[in-house]
Design an enzyme around this catalytic site. Structure first.
Site, PDB file in Angstrom:
ATOM      1  N   GLY A  16       0.899  -1.331  -0.068  1.00  0.00           N
ATOM      2  CA  GLY A  16      -0.029   0.059  -0.057  1.00  0.00           C
ATOM      3  C   GLY A  16       0.691   1.228  -0.081  1.00  0.00           C
ATOM      4  O   GLY A  16       2.041   1.181   0.616  1.00  0.00           O
ATOM      5  N   ARG A  20      -3.104   8.092   3.109  1.00  0.00           N
ATOM      6  CA  ARG A  20      -3.330   8.945   4.387  1.00  0.00           C
ATOM      7  C   ARG A  20      -2.112   9.617   5.022  1.00  0.00           C
ATOM      8  O   ARG A  20      -2.395  10.530   5.727  1.00  0.00           O
ATOM      9  CB  ARG A  20      -4.339   8.369   5.189  1.00  0.00           C
ATOM     10  N   GLN A  82       3.873  -6.047  -6.032  1.00  0.00           N
ATOM     11  CA  GLN A  82       2.731  -6.244  -6.506  1.00  0.00           C
ATOM     12  C   GLN A  82       2.418  -4.973  -7.167  1.00  0.00           C
ATOM     13  O   GLN A  82       2.327  -3.932  -6.680  1.00  0.00           O
ATOM     14  CB  GLN A  82       1.667  -6.416  -5.051  1.00  0.00           C
ATOM     15  N   ASN A 180     -10.642  -8.780  13.193  1.00  0.00           N
ATOM     16  CA  ASN A 180      -9.457  -9.483  12.512  1.00  0.00           C
ATOM     17  C   ASN A 180      -8.494  -8.571  12.603  1.00  0.00           C
ATOM     18  O   ASN A 180      -8.286  -7.320  12.079  1.00  0.00           O
ATOM     19  CB  ASN A 180      -9.801  -9.750  11.172  1.00  0.00           C
ATOM     20  N   ASN A 237      -2.399   4.338   9.931  1.00  0.00           N
ATOM     21  CA  ASN A 237      -2.881   4.585   8.457  1.00  0.00           C
ATOM     22  C   ASN A 237      -2.565   6.096   8.266  1.00  0.00           C
ATOM     23  O   ASN A 237      -2.463   6.393   7.042  1.00  0.00           O
ATOM     24  CB  ASN A 237      -4.270   4.376   8.365  1.00  0.00           C
ATOM     25  N   ARG A 326      26.576  12.922  20.188  1.00  0.00           N
ATOM     26  CA  ARG A 326      26.173  12.622  18.828  1.00  0.00           C
ATOM     27  C   ARG A 326      27.069  11.306  18.443  1.00  0.00           C
ATOM     28  O   ARG A 326      27.725  10.768  19.255  1.00  0.00           O
ATOM     29  CB  ARG A 326      26.635  13.567  17.665  1.00  0.00           C
ATOM     30  N   ALA A 416      44.926  29.766  28.810  1.00  0.00           N
ATOM     31  CA  ALA A 416      43.598  29.905  28.259  1.00  0.00           C
ATOM     32  C   ALA A 416      43.814  30.889  27.142  1.00  0.00           C
ATOM     33  O   ALA A 416      44.557  31.641  26.714  1.00  0.00           O
ATOM     34  CB  ALA A 416      42.770  30.933  29.316  1.00  0.00           C
ATOM     35  N   ARG A 433      48.916  33.013  22.176  1.00  0.00           N
ATOM     36  CA  ARG A 433      48.136  34.031  21.858  1.00  0.00           C
ATOM     37  C   ARG A 433      48.829  35.128  21.981  1.00  0.00           C
ATOM     38  O   ARG A 433      49.966  35.116  22.380  1.00  0.00           O
ATOM     39  CB  ARG A 433      47.037  34.169  23.067  1.00  0.00           C
TER      40      ARG A 433
HETATM   41  C1  UD1 Z   1      -7.700  -5.714   6.536  1.00  0.00           C
HETATM   42  C2  UD1 Z   1      -8.651  -6.945   6.580  1.00  0.00           C
HETATM   43  C3  UD1 Z   1      -9.495  -6.473   7.655  1.00  0.00           C
HETATM   44  C4  UD1 Z   1      -8.764  -6.230   8.861  1.00  0.00           C
HETATM   45  C5  UD1 Z   1      -7.585  -5.265   8.908  1.00  0.00           C
HETATM   46  C6  UD1 Z   1      -6.702  -4.896   9.953  1.00  0.00           C
HETATM   47  C7  UD1 Z   1      -9.034  -7.769   4.216  1.00  0.00           C
HETATM   48  C8  UD1 Z   1      -9.899  -7.943   3.364  1.00  0.00           C
HETATM   49  N1  UD1 Z   1      -9.490  -7.228   5.526  1.00  0.00           N
HETATM   50  O1  UD1 Z   1      -8.669  -4.711   6.173  1.00  0.00           O
HETATM   51  O2  UD1 Z   1     -10.293  -7.652   7.906  1.00  0.00           O
HETATM   52  O3  UD1 Z   1      -9.595  -5.942  10.130  1.00  0.00           O
HETATM   53  O4  UD1 Z   1      -6.877  -5.389   7.555  1.00  0.00           O
HETATM   54  O5  UD1 Z   1      -5.987  -4.012   9.850  1.00  0.00           O
HETATM   55  O6  UD1 Z   1      -7.763  -8.569   4.543  1.00  0.00           O
HETATM   56  N2  UD1 Z   1      -1.995  -4.393   1.010  1.00  0.00           N
HETATM   57  C9  UD1 Z   1      -1.269  -4.802  -0.195  1.00  0.00           C
HETATM   58  N3  UD1 Z   1      -2.082  -4.972  -1.534  1.00  0.00           N
HETATM   59  C10 UD1 Z   1      -3.209  -4.754  -1.455  1.00  0.00           C
HETATM   60  C11 UD1 Z   1      -3.986  -4.361  -0.525  1.00  0.00           C
HETATM   61  C12 UD1 Z   1      -3.628  -4.355   0.916  1.00  0.00           C
HETATM   62  O7  UD1 Z   1       0.036  -4.780   0.121  1.00  0.00           O
HETATM   63  O8  UD1 Z   1      -3.502  -5.004  -2.665  1.00  0.00           O
HETATM   64  C13 UD1 Z   1      -1.531  -4.345   2.233  1.00  0.00           C
HETATM   65  C14 UD1 Z   1      -1.471  -3.089   2.590  1.00  0.00           C
HETATM   66  O9  UD1 Z   1      -0.344  -2.317   2.447  1.00  0.00           O
HETATM   67  C15 UD1 Z   1      -1.572  -3.210   4.251  1.00  0.00           C
HETATM   68  C16 UD1 Z   1      -2.377  -4.284   4.424  1.00  0.00           C
HETATM   69  O10 UD1 Z   1      -2.323  -5.124   3.270  1.00  0.00           O
HETATM   70  O11 UD1 Z   1      -0.578  -3.267   4.888  1.00  0.00           O
HETATM   71  C17 UD1 Z   1      -3.692  -4.242   4.716  1.00  0.00           C
HETATM   72  O12 UD1 Z   1      -4.356  -3.704   3.607  1.00  0.00           O
HETATM   73  P1  UD1 Z   1      -5.885  -2.657   4.000  1.00  0.00           P
HETATM   74  O13 UD1 Z   1      -6.171  -2.158   2.525  1.00  0.00           O
HETATM   75  O14 UD1 Z   1      -5.440  -1.452   4.834  1.00  0.00           O
HETATM   76  O15 UD1 Z   1      -6.845  -3.473   4.730  1.00  0.00           O
HETATM   77  P2  UD1 Z   1      -8.005  -3.187   5.504  1.00  0.00           P
HETATM   78  O16 UD1 Z   1      -8.905  -2.823   4.615  1.00  0.00           O
HETATM   79  O17 UD1 Z   1      -7.372  -2.211   6.672  1.00  0.00           O
HETATM   80 CA    CA Z   2      -5.783  -0.964   6.932  1.00  0.00          CA
END
Ligand code: UD1
Ligand code: CA
Length: 461
Positions: A16, A20, A82, A180, A237, A326, A416, A433
């Protein structure tokens, strides 16, 4: 060596964009406790002893793989891309060729949820060994407000029937408070076959990984819900959620430090990194920041408003207030580093004192040496950095500039205000100095003359 069917592969979904976040960086590279979200996950997976990790990333996300590898050297991590984001089921499917021939269990985790611990992953995976031999176990948490999360439809005693996304749920399903987390464990054999049966027949027209549960049931297999703690599922998010994760991280780090014998006078104002180590009986006063790579010994006193990064401080030292240490700063036992002192890539050996207004960079300050107020190591000529070596027991007078490369021998004394450009032998005195040019009575004569001139001018008006 684990037998192949004990092996564990973890697929981390991180393709993703994290729109946001409103950021040019991928979401999983944002940091909590000085480490990227993906770094936190990789480190836990190393603890878990996963034999393979496959990151599912979007195009142009090489930095995500690098960040994960840096956090877990020794762990085999690969990345697959992907290209189109067609849903979590589609994302997990991208790992198929990378896991060709893999025989063990498969866990799917989400890249933006950094708090799932190795222990929780392990407990989830253990669910697969249950008496009912489930083909899939899903980490769920009970929450007061299940909001947009997937609801876990169970039939008593943790048997899981299916997962329904909030957008597809009936009003009754929407009331289910077991959600979930997105973390799921699968029996390896048949995993990709199960995924291949997922169809995008839902409100979002996406391939939902969560549909694997109902599909397993349809094939006559069991599925289980495993309950985690309420913080396991926290994900970032947007930056408000990122700050909430940071708050959870800091709260845990502060408590862990205090329970390990560190006094935090005002815990809420002390900031830790993922790898901060502090010894017992050390006292940390308010408003201190520990950046990554910092190790503090026992019985150290850290006064307020100090900033550390890549630093070691040995037992019994005193630092601050207002000191900046540092990367490469190494403060010896019982040494003192005082207010408005900056130290970088320099060793301040045992018992040495650098108490006021100094910059010590690319240097060694020998044991028990005393560095006066305002001493500066001039380490940089605009092109390169050079080293300054100050011997044990040396005394460098206030406001001296040590122009590197230069050495001040053991026990030497620098007057100094000196600008030291040549090595000073051990036990020698150097004064570099201008010589004093004193004119007795000059100031008084000057004042008298100027006063007379002013009076004459006034009269003439
Ligand atoms: C998903 C779950 C939901 C759960 C929630 C928890 C599904 C359908 N839903 O929803 O049940 O409660 O997570 O946070 O699985 N990602 C990809 N490729 C994609 C889509 C998503 O890599 O095509 C990754 C996103 O970067 C992210 C994660 O999968 O890290 C979750 O995807 P997101 O779209 O946020 O799922 P939710 O709708 O939050
Ligand atoms: Ca999510």
């Amino acid at each position: 060596m684990a037998s192949p069917d004990n092996d564990l592969a973890v697929i981390v979904l991180a393709a993703g964009q994290g729109t946001r976040m409103k950021s040019k960086h991928p979401k999983v590279l944002h940091e909590v406790g000085g480490r990227s979200l993906i770094g936190h996950i990789a480190a836990e997976l190393a603890l878990l002893g996963a034999s393979r990790v496959v990151l599912v990333v979007g195009p142009d996300m090489d930095a995500v793989l690098e960040s994960a590898r840096a956090a877990a050297p020794g762990l085999r991590i690969d990345a697959v891309v992907q290209r189109d984001r067609l849903g979590t089921g589609h994302a997990a499917m991208q790992a198929k060729s990378a896991l060709e021939g893999f025989k063990g269990d498969v866990v799917v985790a989400l890249g933006d949820a950094p708090f799932v611990s190795a222990a929780t992953f392990s407990r989830l995976r253990d669910g697969l060994r249950g008496a009912d031999r489930p083909a899939v176990c899903v980490l769920g948490v009970r929450v007061a407000d299940p909001g947009p999360y997937g609801r876990m439809v169970t039939t008593g005693e943790g048997a899981l029937e299916r997962i329904v996304e909030a957008k597809d749920a009936s009003p009754a399903e929407r009331k289910i408070d077991l959600v979930n987390t997105g973390v799921m464990a699968f029996e390896g054999a048949g995993f990709f076959d199960l995924l291949s049966r997922i169809e995008p027949t839902n409100a979002q027209r996406e391939f939902y990984l969560t549909d694997a549960v109902a599909l397993a049931r349809k094939a006559g297999r069991n599925a289980r819900a495993v309950e985690g703690t309420s913080e396991d599922w926290l994900a970032a998010n947007d930056r408000v959620e990122l700050a909430a994760l940071e708050a959870v991280f800091q709260d845990r780090a502060r408590k862990a430090a205090m329970l390990a014998g560190v006094t935090l006078v005002d815990p809420a104002s002390v900031w830790f990194s993922y790898d901060t180590v502090i010894g017992a009986d050390t006292v940390v006063h308010p408003s201190v920041h520990f950046g990554p790579g910092t190790t503090i010994g026992r019985d150290v006193t850290i006064k307020g408003f100090c900033h550390f990064e890549g630093t070691r401080v040995a037992d019994g030292a005193t630092v601050g207030p207002f000191a900046r240490l540092r990367p490469g700063a190494n403060v010896g036992s019982g040494a003192h580093v005082g207010n408005f002192v900056e130290i970088k890539n320099a060793k301040v050996e045992a018992g040495a004192k650098v108490n006021h207004l100094s910059y010590i960079g690319d240097a060694r300050v020998g044991a028990n040496a005393n560095i006066g107020a305002g001493v500066i190591t001039c380490n940089y000529d605009g092109f390169e950095k050079f080293h300054t070596d100050i011997g044990a027991g040396a005394f460098v007078g206030s406001n001296s500039a040590l122009v590197a490369p230069v050495k001040v021998g053991d026990g030497a004394l620098v007057g100094a205000g000196s600008v030291v450009t040549q090595d000073v032998p051990a036990d020698a005195l150097v004064v570099a100095r201008g010589l004093p040019a004193t004119s007795p009575g000059w100031a008084k004569k000057f004042r008298d003359r100027r006063a007379a001139e002013k009076a004459a001018k006034k009269k003439g008006k």
